[in-house]
Scaffold this motif. Structure first.
Motif: not given
Length: 227
Positions: A93, A97, A170, A153, A173
């Motif tokens: 992530v 996005h 991530a 997201q 994020p």
């Protein structure tokens, strides 16, 4: 075989190697992540956290050191084998996005499953279940441009977990969201990670978000220190 999800041992990385402007980004990094553990990686921009995550996720190679995922040494493997491990065992992530704009939210989660050999029916069921868990099932048929930043997201989280990876990586994020949305989206991510029982390393500038995780590490001068 080790039961650790992720083992980084002696990881070092420099850029412009052998030149006057050589920059050492990582110095002898050791990081072990237990199954089900969520680790916060706190670092300012430019400190090397993205490089560290890319090495952990097999998107970049270290200059020295080893990477193990689920007990398997993955440094030195062929590109094909590393790609297979990344597709099956690692979810990513990012701050943005990176959803495919021409596909719906549901389709963005279905596609990586199809690439991994999952049937269309099973992939759609998995996608619907994940969207329900993060509270955006009612937006399944909308393309990314029709979704809010927080919704985009959340869909990105679902896409990262589509193939039931062992490890989630991530990189900031929630860094592109306003504080209220960031808090809501992060709570959704934590719940999803806890429910699925996978391990996660989450980079963030936000110390309050970091405090919600199991362990907090800071990247300073290319080394990791506990907070």
């Amino acid at each position: 075989m080790s039961d650790l999800t992720l083992e980084l041992s002696g990881i070092a990385k420099a850029y412009n190697k052998g030149r006057e402007n050589e920059v050492t980004v990582l110095r002898q990094i050791d990081l072990h992540v237990e199954p089900g553990e969520i680790v916060a990686l706190v670092a300012p921009s430019g400190a090397g956290k993205s490089t560290l995550l890319h090495i952990a996720g097999l998107l970049d190679a270290p200059d020295s050191g080893s990477v193990k995922i689920a007990g398997q040494t993955v440094t030195g493997l062929s590109d094909r084998k590393r790609t297979a491990i990344r597709r099956e065992d690692v979810g990513f992530v990012y701050q943005f996005h990176h959803l495919l704009p021409e596909f719906t939210a549901l389709e963005n989660i279905v596609l990586p499953q199809l690439a991994n050999g999952v049937s269309a029916t099973a992939a759609q069921e998995r996608a619907k279940d994940l969207l329900t868990r993060v509270g955006v099932s009612h937006r399944a048929d909308h393309r990314p441009a029709a979704l809010s930043g927080g919704e985009q997201q959340r869909v990105a989280f679902c896409r990262a977990l589509a193939n039931s990876p062992r490890l989630l990586l991530a990189d900031e994020p929630t860094g592109n969201l306003d504080p209220a949305t960031s808090d809501q989206v992060f709570a959704a991510l934590m719940e999803l990670v806890r429910d699925t029982g996978l391990s996660a390393v989450i980079a963030t500038h936000n110390l309050e978000l970091a405090a919600r995780m199991d362990r907090q590490l800071r990247l300073e001068d290319g080394t990791l220190v506990s907070l």
